[in-house]
Design a protein around this motif. Structure first.
Motif, PDB file in Angstrom:
ATOM      1  N   PHE A   1       1.576 -10.003   2.140  1.00  0.00           N
ATOM      2  CA  PHE A   1       0.886  -9.097   3.065  1.00  0.00           C
ATOM      3  C   PHE A   1       1.839  -8.226   3.881  1.00  0.00           C
ATOM      4  O   PHE A   1       1.439  -7.218   4.440  1.00  0.00           O
ATOM      5  CB  PHE A   1      -0.001  -9.913   4.015  1.00  0.00           C
ATOM      6  N   SER A   2       3.078  -8.637   3.959  1.00  0.00           N
ATOM      7  CA  SER A   2       4.031  -7.937   4.813  1.00  0.00           C
ATOM      8  C   SER A   2       4.414  -6.562   4.259  1.00  0.00           C
ATOM      9  O   SER A   2       4.822  -6.436   3.102  1.00  0.00           O
ATOM     10  CB  SER A   2       5.303  -8.783   4.942  1.00  0.00           C
ATOM     11  N   GLY A   3       4.300  -5.536   5.092  1.00  0.00           N
ATOM     12  CA  GLY A   3       4.772  -4.209   4.697  1.00  0.00           C
ATOM     13  C   GLY A   3       6.296  -4.143   4.657  1.00  0.00           C
ATOM     14  O   GLY A   3       6.873  -3.369   3.891  1.00  0.00           O
ATOM     15  N   THR A   4       6.938  -4.948   5.492  1.00  0.00           N
ATOM     16  CA  THR A   4       8.400  -5.014   5.474  1.00  0.00           C
ATOM     17  C   THR A   4       8.880  -5.536   4.125  1.00  0.00           C
ATOM     18  O   THR A   4       9.852  -5.034   3.548  1.00  0.00           O
ATOM     19  CB  THR A   4       8.881  -5.898   6.651  1.00  0.00           C
ATOM     20  N   VAL A   5       8.168  -6.532   3.607  1.00  0.00           N
ATOM     21  CA  VAL A   5       8.473  -7.042   2.265  1.00  0.00           C
ATOM     22  C   VAL A   5       8.037  -6.025   1.203  1.00  0.00           C
ATOM     23  O   VAL A   5       8.752  -5.786   0.235  1.00  0.00           O
ATOM     24  CB  VAL A   5       7.777  -8.411   2.040  1.00  0.00           C
TER      25      VAL A   5
ATOM     26  N   THR B   1      10.456  -4.712  -1.759  1.00  0.00           N
ATOM     27  CA  THR B   1      10.180  -4.988  -3.169  1.00  0.00           C
ATOM     28  C   THR B   1       9.933  -3.688  -3.946  1.00  0.00           C
ATOM     29  O   THR B   1      10.281  -3.591  -5.119  1.00  0.00           O
ATOM     30  CB  THR B   1       8.993  -5.960  -3.340  1.00  0.00           C
ATOM     31  N   TYR B   2       9.391  -2.671  -3.265  1.00  0.00           N
ATOM     32  CA  TYR B   2       9.283  -1.362  -3.933  1.00  0.00           C
ATOM     33  C   TYR B   2      10.683  -0.868  -4.314  1.00  0.00           C
ATOM     34  O   TYR B   2      10.919  -0.407  -5.433  1.00  0.00           O
ATOM     35  CB  TYR B   2       8.601  -0.330  -3.012  1.00  0.00           C
ATOM     36  N   ALA B   3      11.615  -0.947  -3.354  1.00  0.00           N
ATOM     37  CA  ALA B   3      12.977  -0.457  -3.609  1.00  0.00           C
ATOM     38  C   ALA B   3      13.601  -1.211  -4.781  1.00  0.00           C
ATOM     39  O   ALA B   3      14.179  -0.598  -5.686  1.00  0.00           O
ATOM     40  CB  ALA B   3      13.832  -0.610  -2.351  1.00  0.00           C
ATOM     41  N   ALA B   4      13.481  -2.535  -4.789  1.00  0.00           N
ATOM     42  CA  ALA B   4      14.151  -3.339  -5.817  1.00  0.00           C
ATOM     43  C   ALA B   4      13.475  -3.219  -7.175  1.00  0.00           C
ATOM     44  O   ALA B   4      14.147  -3.218  -8.209  1.00  0.00           O
ATOM     45  CB  ALA B   4      14.187  -4.802  -5.388  1.00  0.00           C
ATOM     46  N   ASN B   5      12.157  -3.106  -7.176  1.00  0.00           N
ATOM     47  CA  ASN B   5      11.425  -3.074  -8.441  1.00  0.00           C
ATOM     48  C   ASN B   5      11.317  -1.645  -8.971  1.00  0.00           C
ATOM     49  O   ASN B   5      11.947  -1.282  -9.964  1.00  0.00           O
ATOM     50  CB  ASN B   5      10.028  -3.689  -8.225  1.00  0.00           C
TER      51      ASN B   5
ATOM     52  N   TYR C   1      10.388   9.657  10.426  1.00  0.00           N
ATOM     53  CA  TYR C   1       9.112   8.956  10.268  1.00  0.00           C
ATOM     54  C   TYR C   1       8.323   9.580   9.131  1.00  0.00           C
ATOM     55  O   TYR C   1       8.522  10.750   8.775  1.00  0.00           O
ATOM     56  CB  TYR C   1       8.289   8.977  11.563  1.00  0.00           C
ATOM     57  N   VAL C   2       7.429   8.777   8.582  1.00  0.00           N
ATOM     58  CA  VAL C   2       6.477   9.215   7.570  1.00  0.00           C
ATOM     59  C   VAL C   2       5.129   8.659   8.029  1.00  0.00           C
ATOM     60  O   VAL C   2       5.035   7.459   8.303  1.00  0.00           O
ATOM     61  CB  VAL C   2       6.854   8.660   6.176  1.00  0.00           C
ATOM     62  N   ASN C   3       4.114   9.524   8.142  1.00  0.00           N
ATOM     63  CA  ASN C   3       2.833   9.016   8.638  1.00  0.00           C
ATOM     64  C   ASN C   3       2.012   8.417   7.502  1.00  0.00           C
ATOM     65  O   ASN C   3       1.014   8.992   7.046  1.00  0.00           O
ATOM     66  CB  ASN C   3       2.047  10.112   9.354  1.00  0.00           C
ATOM     67  N   SER C   4       2.469   7.246   7.066  1.00  0.00           N
ATOM     68  CA  SER C   4       1.779   6.508   6.011  1.00  0.00           C
ATOM     69  C   SER C   4       2.307   5.083   6.006  1.00  0.00           C
ATOM     70  O   SER C   4       2.841   4.618   7.020  1.00  0.00           O
ATOM     71  CB  SER C   4       1.984   7.193   4.656  1.00  0.00           C
ATOM     72  N   TYR C   5       2.208   4.423   4.868  1.00  0.00           N
ATOM     73  CA  TYR C   5       2.579   3.009   4.744  1.00  0.00           C
ATOM     74  C   TYR C   5       4.097   2.823   4.569  1.00  0.00           C
ATOM     75  O   TYR C   5       4.813   3.763   4.215  1.00  0.00           O
ATOM     76  CB  TYR C   5       1.848   2.410   3.547  1.00  0.00           C
ATOM     77  N   PRO C   6       4.565   1.586   4.747  1.00  0.00           N
ATOM     78  CA  PRO C   6       5.992   1.293   4.558  1.00  0.00           C
ATOM     79  C   PRO C   6       6.513   1.697   3.167  1.00  0.00           C
ATOM     80  O   PRO C   6       7.610   2.258   3.057  1.00  0.00           O
ATOM     81  CB  PRO C   6       6.072  -0.224   4.761  1.00  0.00           C
ATOM     82  N   VAL C   7       5.744   1.419   2.120  1.00  0.00           N
ATOM     83  CA  VAL C   7       6.195   1.790   0.772  1.00  0.00           C
ATOM     84  C   VAL C   7       6.356   3.306   0.674  1.00  0.00           C
ATOM     85  O   VAL C   7       7.348   3.815   0.143  1.00  0.00           O
ATOM     86  CB  VAL C   7       5.212   1.270  -0.309  1.00  0.00           C
ATOM     87  N   THR C   8       5.372   4.039   1.208  1.00  0.00           N
ATOM     88  CA  THR C   8       5.420   5.499   1.161  1.00  0.00           C
ATOM     89  C   THR C   8       6.655   5.995   1.927  1.00  0.00           C
ATOM     90  O   THR C   8       7.331   6.940   1.492  1.00  0.00           O
ATOM     91  CB  THR C   8       4.146   6.088   1.801  1.00  0.00           C
ATOM     92  N   ALA C   9       6.936   5.344   3.050  1.00  0.00           N
ATOM     93  CA  ALA C   9       8.058   5.765   3.891  1.00  0.00           C
ATOM     94  C   ALA C   9       9.402   5.527   3.200  1.00  0.00           C
ATOM     95  O   ALA C   9      10.273   6.407   3.174  1.00  0.00           O
ATOM     96  CB  ALA C   9       8.007   5.028   5.229  1.00  0.00           C
ATOM     97  N   ILE C  10       9.581   4.360   2.602  1.00  0.00           N
ATOM     98  CA  ILE C  10      10.886   4.089   1.981  1.00  0.00           C
ATOM     99  C   ILE C  10      11.041   4.936   0.721  1.00  0.00           C
ATOM    100  O   ILE C  10      12.142   5.363   0.371  1.00  0.00           O
ATOM    101  CB  ILE C  10      11.096   2.572   1.703  1.00  0.00           C
TER     102      ILE C  10
ATOM    103  N   ASP D   1       0.841  -1.208   0.000  1.00  0.00           N
ATOM    104  CA  ASP D   1       0.000   0.000   0.000  1.00  0.00           C
ATOM    105  C   ASP D   1       0.870   1.250   0.000  1.00  0.00           C
ATOM    106  O   ASP D   1       1.991   1.255   0.530  1.00  0.00           O
ATOM    107  CB  ASP D   1      -0.903   0.029   1.245  1.00  0.00           C
ATOM    108  N   ASP D   2       0.342   2.308  -0.556  1.00  0.00           N
ATOM    109  CA  ASP D   2       1.073   3.572  -0.693  1.00  0.00           C
ATOM    110  C   ASP D   2       0.020   4.687  -0.687  1.00  0.00           C
ATOM    111  O   ASP D   2      -0.988   4.576  -1.382  1.00  0.00           O
ATOM    112  CB  ASP D   2       1.825   3.551  -2.037  1.00  0.00           C
ATOM    113  N   ALA D   3       0.189   5.715   0.153  1.00  0.00           N
ATOM    114  CA  ALA D   3      -0.777   6.811   0.198  1.00  0.00           C
ATOM    115  C   ALA D   3      -0.083   8.075   0.689  1.00  0.00           C
ATOM    116  O   ALA D   3       0.873   8.001   1.464  1.00  0.00           O
ATOM    117  CB  ALA D   3      -1.942   6.469   1.136  1.00  0.00           C
ATOM    118  N   THR D   4      -0.584   9.223   0.254  1.00  0.00           N
ATOM    119  CA  THR D   4      -0.019  10.499   0.680  1.00  0.00           C
ATOM    120  C   THR D   4      -0.064  10.613   2.203  1.00  0.00           C
ATOM    121  O   THR D   4      -1.125  10.415   2.803  1.00  0.00           O
ATOM    122  CB  THR D   4      -0.824  11.656   0.056  1.00  0.00           C
ATOM    123  N   PRO D   5       1.068  10.901   2.856  1.00  0.00           N
ATOM    124  CA  PRO D   5       1.087  10.996   4.323  1.00  0.00           C
ATOM    125  C   PRO D   5       0.250  12.173   4.821  1.00  0.00           C
ATOM    126  O   PRO D   5       0.081  13.168   4.126  1.00  0.00           O
ATOM    127  CB  PRO D   5       2.564  11.232   4.651  1.00  0.00           C
ATOM    128  N   SER D   6      -0.271  12.022   6.053  1.00  0.00           N
ATOM    129  CA  SER D   6      -1.058  13.101   6.656  1.00  0.00           C
ATOM    130  C   SER D   6      -0.497  13.398   8.045  1.00  0.00           C
ATOM    131  O   SER D   6       0.221  12.576   8.626  1.00  0.00           O
ATOM    132  CB  SER D   6      -2.521  12.660   6.764  1.00  0.00           C
TER     133      SER D   6
END
Ligand SMILES: *[C@@H]1O[C@H](CO)[C@@H](O)[C@H](O)[C@H]1NC(C)=O
Ligand SMILES: *[C@@H]1O[C@H](CO)[C@@H](O)[C@H](O)[C@H]1NC(C)=O
Ligand SMILES: *[C@@H]1O[C@H](CO)[C@@H](O)[C@H](O)[C@H]1NC(C)=O
Length: 300
Positions: free
Chosen positions: A140-144, A148-152, A95-104, A61-66
């Protein structure tokens, strides 16, 4: 600085790289802070960019932080804090107040240029996740998801680390749990081995899913040296359908990571994944990783 001194420092830091770090358990969870300390002690330049809250199980998941409507996890920032923030006395903790993908993504696109003199990160690491990420759990893992966002999408080699032992624990707990120290040391050991041979650290669109078995305080598996790394598959192979894995340990079928972690003894599984679909890489790609990590890997 004298030229000779500069040269000596350059030689010393030949394998010191720039690393962006994230997770799904949140920026204030102890595992990500222990890994920061361990990688930094090994000479690397690390920046943490991780969710403000527990975002376990949020996949890709990825969404604009709030802005924060409640406090960050473990009261690590007050309610009303901005969407992006950092520790004022340690600005590499973001920190980023959103999902792991958004944060990385923020770490890669915004923080890296600031901390890595305009360069992209050389490597992305996520975790160590609190709890294993084995087999279908990778979807389902946000850590994964962050790895995978970084690598892909970002084209940065990535490793997702997870550990069987532990529960979500604040960064400032009075005594650091043993498992958190051991997992950080194991993650640093694997990272250093992967990068020792120079770039490219991994083929394009490839990530490693690394799972550490249990650390049993006061019993066995209590130091990083107790653990053995085994090359594994993420998903169970389907007989007659799934192509052979790389040949190693006298077989063309790797054990699943679940089998490795569940085997009696102290084991860590290392699976080679395709970032765009979170499935297993083919034998040719597995062979690249087997070769790179050969001095670390053992048979089950
Ligand atoms: C973090 O989120 C996951 C998934 O929603 C949940 O199972 C877990 O209990 C949460 N952890 C804490 C400490 O609240
Ligand atoms: C921020 O960093 C300081 C200094 O390292 C530390 O004492 C404090 O606990 C940290 N707070 C958070 C939320 O990281
Ligand atoms: C950790 O820091 C938070 C926020 O400052 C604080 O509320 C909490 O009491 C601290 N915990 C310990 C064990 O010091």
């Amino acid at each position: 600085m004298h030229f000779s001194l500069a040269l000596a420092l350059l030689t010393l830091s030949a394998h010191a790289i720039n690393i962006v770090s994230s997770n799904d358990d949140g920026w204030a969870e102890i595992n990500i802070r222990e890994l920061y300390d361990s990688l930094t002690a090994a000479g690397h330049s690390v920046v943490i960019s991780a969710p403000a809250e527990n975002e376990s199980g949020t996949g890709s998941d990825d969404a604009t932080p709030s802005a924060l409507t409640s406090a960050c996890e473990f009261d690590s920032c007050p309610a009303g804090s901005p969407a992006y923030g950092y520790n004022a006395s340690q600005p590499r903790f973001n920190y980023v107040n959103s999902y792991p993908v958004t944060a990385i993504k923020y770490g890669i696109n915004t923080l890296a240029s600031k901390y890595f003199s305009g360069s992209a990160p050389d490597l992305a690491v996520t975790g160590p996740n609190v709890g294993s990420n084995l087999g279908w759990e990778v979807f389902f893992s946000g850590t994964v998801g962050a790895a995978t966002y970084a690598a892909n999408t970002a084209g940065i080699p990535a490793i997702a680390f997870s550990g069987a032992t532990g529960s979500q624990t604040a960064w400032n707990v009075s005594s650091v749990p043993l498992y958190s120290e051991v997992y950080a040391q194991l993650a640093t050991k694997l990272t250093d081995e992967l990068i020792a041979g120079g770039t490219p650290y991994l083929p394009d669109n490839v990530w490693l899913n690394v799972n550490f078995g249990a650390v049993t305080d006061g019993e066995s598996c209590t130091t990083a040296d107790d653990f053995k790394f085994v090359l594994s598959r993420i998903h169970t192979a389907i007989p007659l359908i799934t192509a052979d894995d790389v040949e190693t340990c006298g077989s063309t079928r790797l054990p699943t990571e679940t089998t490795v972690v569940d085997t009696d003894g102290c084991y860590a599984s290392v699976s080679v994944g395709v970032a765009s679909d979170k499935l297993d890489a083919d034998a040719t790609v597995q062979a690249v990783v087997l070769d790179r990590l050969s001095s670390l890997l053992t048979c089950l």
